[in-house]
Design a protein around this motif. Structure first.
Motif, PDB file in Angstrom:
ATOM      1  N   MET A   1       0.753  -1.191   0.040  1.00 42.38           N
ATOM      2  CA  MET A   1      -0.017   0.051   0.140  1.00 42.38           C
ATOM      3  C   MET A   1       0.647   1.299   0.070  1.00 42.38           C
ATOM      4  O   MET A   1       1.995   1.374   0.477  1.00 42.38           O
ATOM      5  CB  MET A   1      -1.020   0.037   1.310  1.00 42.38           C
ATOM      6  CG  MET A   1      -2.039  -0.838   1.243  1.00 42.38           C
ATOM      7  SD  MET A   1      -3.108  -0.565   0.040  1.00 42.38           S
ATOM      8  CE  MET A   1      -4.130  -2.229  -0.021  1.00 42.38           C
ATOM      9  N   SER A   2       0.437   2.391  -0.475  1.00 40.32           N
ATOM     10  CA  SER A   2       1.045   3.594  -0.803  1.00 40.32           C
ATOM     11  C   SER A   2       1.223   4.128   0.848  1.00 40.32           C
ATOM     12  O   SER A   2       0.153   3.842   1.622  1.00 40.32           O
ATOM     13  CB  SER A   2       0.331   4.528  -1.481  1.00 40.32           C
ATOM     14  OG  SER A   2      -1.111   4.513  -1.275  1.00 40.32           O
ATOM     15  N   GLU A   3       2.002   4.974   1.197  1.00 41.30           N
ATOM     16  CA  GLU A   3       2.077   5.623   2.160  1.00 41.30           C
ATOM     17  C   GLU A   3       0.828   6.947   2.260  1.00 41.30           C
ATOM     18  O   GLU A   3       0.592   7.164   1.107  1.00 41.30           O
ATOM     19  CB  GLU A   3       3.370   6.619   2.355  1.00 41.30           C
ATOM     20  CG  GLU A   3       4.471   5.361   2.730  1.00 41.30           C
ATOM     21  CD  GLU A   3       4.079   4.516   3.860  1.00 41.30           C
ATOM     22  OE1 GLU A   3       4.306   3.311   3.335  1.00 41.30           O
ATOM     23  OE2 GLU A   3       3.909   5.072   5.048  1.00 41.30           O
ATOM     24  N   PRO A   4       0.334   7.350   3.438  1.00 40.32           N
ATOM     25  CA  PRO A   4      -0.425   8.472   3.641  1.00 40.32           C
ATOM     26  C   PRO A   4      -0.011   9.773   2.956  1.00 40.32           C
ATOM     27  O   PRO A   4       1.311   9.855   3.036  1.00 40.32           O
ATOM     28  CB  PRO A   4      -0.868   8.611   5.067  1.00 40.32           C
ATOM     29  CG  PRO A   4      -0.431   7.082   5.631  1.00 40.32           C
ATOM     30  CD  PRO A   4       0.573   6.595   4.899  1.00 40.32           C
TER      31      PRO A   4
ATOM     32  N   GLY B   1      -3.819   6.396   1.990  1.00 37.41           N
ATOM     33  CA  GLY B   1      -2.642   5.340   1.820  1.00 37.41           C
ATOM     34  C   GLY B   1      -3.607   3.832   1.834  1.00 37.41           C
ATOM     35  O   GLY B   1      -3.094   2.687   2.048  1.00 37.41           O
ATOM     36  N   MET B   2      -4.798   4.143   1.216  1.00 31.51           N
ATOM     37  CA  MET B   2      -5.624   2.725   0.875  1.00 31.51           C
ATOM     38  C   MET B   2      -5.463   2.174  -0.226  1.00 31.51           C
ATOM     39  O   MET B   2      -6.350   1.081  -0.448  1.00 31.51           O
ATOM     40  CB  MET B   2      -7.045   3.024   1.537  1.00 31.51           C
ATOM     41  CG  MET B   2      -7.133   3.299   2.872  1.00 31.51           C
ATOM     42  SD  MET B   2      -8.936   3.902   3.232  1.00 31.51           S
ATOM     43  CE  MET B   2      -9.752   2.408   3.068  1.00 31.51           C
ATOM     44  N   ALA B   3      -4.832   2.464  -1.219  1.00 28.51           N
ATOM     45  CA  ALA B   3      -4.796   2.025  -2.431  1.00 28.51           C
ATOM     46  C   ALA B   3      -3.433   2.285  -3.357  1.00 28.51           C
ATOM     47  O   ALA B   3      -3.022   3.275  -3.127  1.00 28.51           O
ATOM     48  CB  ALA B   3      -6.129   2.418  -3.325  1.00 28.51           C
ATOM     49  N   LYS B   4      -3.073   1.174  -4.038  1.00 29.87           N
ATOM     50  CA  LYS B   4      -1.917   1.455  -4.774  1.00 29.87           C
ATOM     51  C   LYS B   4      -2.255   1.567  -6.235  1.00 29.87           C
ATOM     52  O   LYS B   4      -1.759   2.055  -7.125  1.00 29.87           O
ATOM     53  CB  LYS B   4      -0.821   0.498  -4.520  1.00 29.87           C
ATOM     54  CG  LYS B   4       0.523   0.578  -5.108  1.00 29.87           C
ATOM     55  CD  LYS B   4       1.535  -0.600  -4.559  1.00 29.87           C
ATOM     56  CE  LYS B   4       2.520  -0.701  -5.145  1.00 29.87           C
ATOM     57  NZ  LYS B   4       3.257  -1.905  -5.010  1.00 29.87           N
ATOM     58  N   ASN B   5      -3.284   0.816  -6.477  1.00 30.67           N
ATOM     59  CA  ASN B   5      -3.820   0.723  -7.905  1.00 30.67           C
ATOM     60  C   ASN B   5      -5.418   0.759  -7.688  1.00 30.67           C
ATOM     61  O   ASN B   5      -5.914  -0.198  -7.003  1.00 30.67           O
ATOM     62  CB  ASN B   5      -3.577  -0.373  -8.767  1.00 30.67           C
ATOM     63  CG  ASN B   5      -2.028  -0.686  -8.807  1.00 30.67           C
ATOM     64  OD1 ASN B   5      -1.383   0.306  -9.526  1.00 30.67           O
ATOM     65  ND2 ASN B   5      -1.349  -1.523  -8.302  1.00 30.67           N
ATOM     66  N   ALA B   6      -5.844   1.338  -8.387  1.00 26.97           N
ATOM     67  CA  ALA B   6      -7.476   1.715  -8.495  1.00 26.97           C
ATOM     68  C   ALA B   6      -8.193   1.639  -9.845  1.00 26.97           C
ATOM     69  O   ALA B   6      -7.423   2.405 -10.827  1.00 26.97           O
ATOM     70  CB  ALA B   6      -7.909   2.756  -7.617  1.00 26.97           C
ATOM     71  N   LEU B   7      -9.287   0.895 -10.197  1.00 26.75           N
ATOM     72  CA  LEU B   7      -9.927   1.138 -11.473  1.00 26.75           C
ATOM     73  C   LEU B   7     -11.150   1.999 -11.364  1.00 26.75           C
ATOM     74  O   LEU B   7     -11.915   1.892 -10.379  1.00 26.75           O
ATOM     75  CB  LEU B   7     -10.132  -0.265 -11.846  1.00 26.75           C
ATOM     76  CG  LEU B   7     -10.855  -0.337 -13.229  1.00 26.75           C
ATOM     77  CD1 LEU B   7     -10.198  -0.251 -14.360  1.00 26.75           C
ATOM     78  CD2 LEU B   7     -11.517  -1.908 -13.207  1.00 26.75           C
ATOM     79  N   LEU B   8     -11.312   2.994 -12.320  1.00 22.76           N
ATOM     80  CA  LEU B   8     -12.408   3.891 -12.364  1.00 22.76           C
ATOM     81  C   LEU B   8     -13.119   3.505 -13.860  1.00 22.76           C
ATOM     82  O   LEU B   8     -12.377   3.768 -14.732  1.00 22.76           O
ATOM     83  CB  LEU B   8     -12.225   5.126 -12.333  1.00 22.76           C
ATOM     84  CG  LEU B   8     -13.357   6.273 -12.457  1.00 22.76           C
ATOM     85  CD1 LEU B   8     -14.544   5.979 -11.434  1.00 22.76           C
ATOM     86  CD2 LEU B   8     -12.873   7.755 -12.050  1.00 22.76           C
ATOM     87  N   VAL B   9     -14.199   2.813 -13.823  1.00 17.78           N
ATOM     88  CA  VAL B   9     -14.859   2.555 -15.171  1.00 17.78           C
ATOM     89  C   VAL B   9     -16.367   3.525 -15.212  1.00 17.78           C
ATOM     90  O   VAL B   9     -16.969   3.397 -14.450  1.00 17.78           O
ATOM     91  CB  VAL B   9     -15.402   1.000 -15.121  1.00 17.78           C
ATOM     92  CG1 VAL B   9     -15.589   0.820 -16.595  1.00 17.78           C
ATOM     93  CG2 VAL B   9     -14.065   0.157 -14.663  1.00 17.78           C
ATOM     94  N   ALA B  10     -16.492   4.100 -16.126  1.00 20.87           N
ATOM     95  CA  ALA B  10     -17.576   4.720 -16.494  1.00 20.87           C
ATOM     96  C   ALA B  10     -18.267   3.897 -17.802  1.00 20.87           C
ATOM     97  O   ALA B  10     -17.794   3.603 -18.848  1.00 20.87           O
ATOM     98  CB  ALA B  10     -17.252   6.162 -17.020  1.00 20.87           C
ATOM     99  N   SER B  11     -19.492   3.453 -17.398  1.00 21.55           N
ATOM    100  CA  SER B  11     -20.218   2.569 -18.336  1.00 21.55           C
ATOM    101  C   SER B  11     -21.697   2.932 -18.617  1.00 21.55           C
ATOM    102  O   SER B  11     -22.469   2.797 -17.457  1.00 21.55           O
ATOM    103  CB  SER B  11     -20.096   1.096 -17.969  1.00 21.55           C
ATOM    104  OG  SER B  11     -20.497   0.241 -19.234  1.00 21.55           O
TER     105      SER B  11
ATOM    106  N   SER C   1      -2.667   4.692 -10.625  1.00 23.93           N
ATOM    107  CA  SER C   1      -1.660   4.040  -9.647  1.00 23.93           C
ATOM    108  C   SER C   1      -0.912   5.139  -8.781  1.00 23.93           C
ATOM    109  O   SER C   1      -0.893   6.348  -9.157  1.00 23.93           O
ATOM    110  CB  SER C   1      -0.628   3.371 -10.751  1.00 23.93           C
ATOM    111  OG  SER C   1      -1.411   2.218 -11.135  1.00 23.93           O
ATOM    112  N   ALA C   2      -0.330   4.720  -7.772  1.00 26.95           N
ATOM    113  CA  ALA C   2       0.465   5.499  -6.785  1.00 26.95           C
ATOM    114  C   ALA C   2       1.379   6.282  -7.474  1.00 26.95           C
ATOM    115  O   ALA C   2       2.135   5.656  -8.263  1.00 26.95           O
ATOM    116  CB  ALA C   2       0.725   4.929  -5.659  1.00 26.95           C
ATOM    117  N   SER C   3       1.683   7.536  -7.130  1.00 27.15           N
ATOM    118  CA  SER C   3       2.737   8.293  -7.763  1.00 27.15           C
ATOM    119  C   SER C   3       3.274   9.365  -6.649  1.00 27.15           C
ATOM    120  O   SER C   3       2.498  10.083  -6.266  1.00 27.15           O
ATOM    121  CB  SER C   3       2.162   8.849  -9.059  1.00 27.15           C
ATOM    122  OG  SER C   3       3.328   9.899  -9.389  1.00 27.15           O
ATOM    123  N   ASP C   4       4.537   9.441  -6.687  1.00 28.38           N
ATOM    124  CA  ASP C   4       5.042  10.273  -5.832  1.00 28.38           C
ATOM    125  C   ASP C   4       5.587  11.491  -6.738  1.00 28.38           C
ATOM    126  O   ASP C   4       6.461  12.545  -5.862  1.00 28.38           O
ATOM    127  CB  ASP C   4       5.880   9.896  -4.721  1.00 28.38           C
ATOM    128  CG  ASP C   4       5.051   9.176  -3.832  1.00 28.38           C
ATOM    129  OD1 ASP C   4       4.187   9.860  -3.253  1.00 28.38           O
ATOM    130  OD2 ASP C   4       5.732   8.031  -3.314  1.00 28.38           O
TER     131      ASP C   4
END
Ligand code: ACO
Length: 332
Positions: free
Chosen positions: A1-4, A134-144, A172-175
């Motif tokens: 997981m990513s850091e806060p 800090g609750m996600a490293k990769n997340a998917l957002l789909v609009a359908s 995706s997490a990015s610093d």
């Protein structure tokens, strides 16, 4: 997981539109309209229509798979799945759960959000908070969206406007400096009656024997003129505010990707913000209004066409039923 405190960037985008094309000339045979009226008043020339056996999650899955491939991650790497839709098949399972299942995403949390045409911006805002927390490293957002199912095909004032499409984004997490800079979302139910549709519970008392039937309120109804004016004002206001809050001006923006509801709304927003035409993206002529899907679909095509390049500042701004509106600002 990513850091806060971590940021997030768009790591992949994918789209899936039905193959069936419905042109303005096809519509001329269905309602009392003309290609000339539709093009002049809306900018739309054609739209895509889902086949009878297509589902909202079925349309979404290939878009999500393309976004995952482009991000270089597997579905099981996802920590969150959000589907923005106003045309879900059922209350439950949610569209997001069915998408997650179709992708093989294991037990990643999934839920739908309802913000009509602003759904992509609302989803981006939620996802940004997940990364910050800090609750996600990769997340998917789909609009359908399959609006063809809630459009009244006898109402020429609305049936010419909408189309079906799915588009997906992997965050995706990015610093680094690239990624989402800010999001700002708003709503006001006072104007909810300007734009309604898609009632999936009907009124009536089933216990007393009066089984509900498809009735008033099922189809999209819109007060076009009032909606038009408030759409321009809300999108300009939120775009100005998000830039101000982040110490930017329109001069810092390389491309605006607005919700594609009407080319005249898009032009009015661009003009009011003082943006040259080539900095305001539109593909409404080919897809019509695909609600929550318009922004990721336009983003995808803008990137493919080289109109959005690495390092560019992109402003996305939307407006929809609710009323809802919002903006997101990112560095590509
Ligand atoms: N073909 C021919 N004539 C038509 C059609 C049609 N398809 N539709 C309406 N007309 C007629 C009307 O009946 C009216 O005729 P009248 O003057 O004899 O009464 C005339 O054209 C003008 O109608 P208006 O509604 O004034 O046309 P307008 O230029 O406002 O365009 C439109 C209508 C395209 C709907 C516009 O108001 C609009 O785009 N509104 C905003 C849409 C929007 O932003 N939606 C929000 C997002 S959607 C979501 O969140 C789900």
């Amino acid at each position: 997981m990513s850091e806060p405190g971590s940021g997030c960037k768009i790591a992949g985008v994918g789209v899936n539109v039905p193959s069936r094309v419905l042109t303005n000339f096809d519509l001329e045979k269905m309602v009392d309209t003309s290609d000339e009226w539709i093009v002049t008043r809306t900018g739309i020339r054609e739209r895509r229509i889902a086949d009878a056996d297509e589902t909202t999650h079925g349309l979404a899955i290939p878009a999500a798979q393309e976004a995952l491939r482009s991000a270089g991650i597997e579905a099981r790497d996802l920590d969150l799945i959000i589907c923005a839709t106003a045309t879900q098949q059922r209350y439950f399972p949610s569209t997001a759960c069915m998408i997650g299942h179709g992708l093989g995403a294991g037990d990643a949390p999934g839920f739908d959000i309802s913000a009509a045409c602003s759904g992509f911006i609302y989803g981006s805002s939620i996802i940004q908070q997940y990364f910050r927390g800090g609750m996600a490293k990769n997340a998917l957002l789909v609009a359908s969206e399959i609006y063809s199912r809630i459009v009244n095909w006898q109402d020429r004032a609305t049936c010419v406007l909408f189309g079906d499409a799915a588009a997906a984004v992997v965050f995706s997490a990015s610093d680094s400096s690239e990624g989402l800079i800010a999001t700002r979302i708003r709503s006001n139910g006072e104007y909810g009656s300007f734009l309604t549709g898609g009632a999936i519970t009907r009124s009536g008392d089933p216990v007393a024997g009066a089984l509900p039937t498809m009735g008033d309120g099922y189809f999209i109804e819109m007060k076009g003129n009032q909606t038009f004016k408030i759409a321009v004002k809300s999108m300009c206001d939120v775009a100005t505010r998000i830039l101000e809050e982040n110490g930017m001006t329109v001069a810092d923006v390389d491309m605006v990707i607005p919700h594609q509801a009407n080319i005249r709304i898009i032009s009015a927003v661009g003009k009011s913000l003082g943006l040259p035409e080539d900095k305001v993206y539109s593909n409404i002529h080919r897809y019509g209004n695909t609600s929550a899907a318009t922004i990721p679909l336009a983003l995808y095509e803008a990137v493919q066409e080289g109109r959005v390049k690495k390092g560019d500042v992109v402003l996305m701004v939307a407006f929809g039923g609710g009323l809802t509106w919002g903006a997101s600002l990112m560095r590509w």
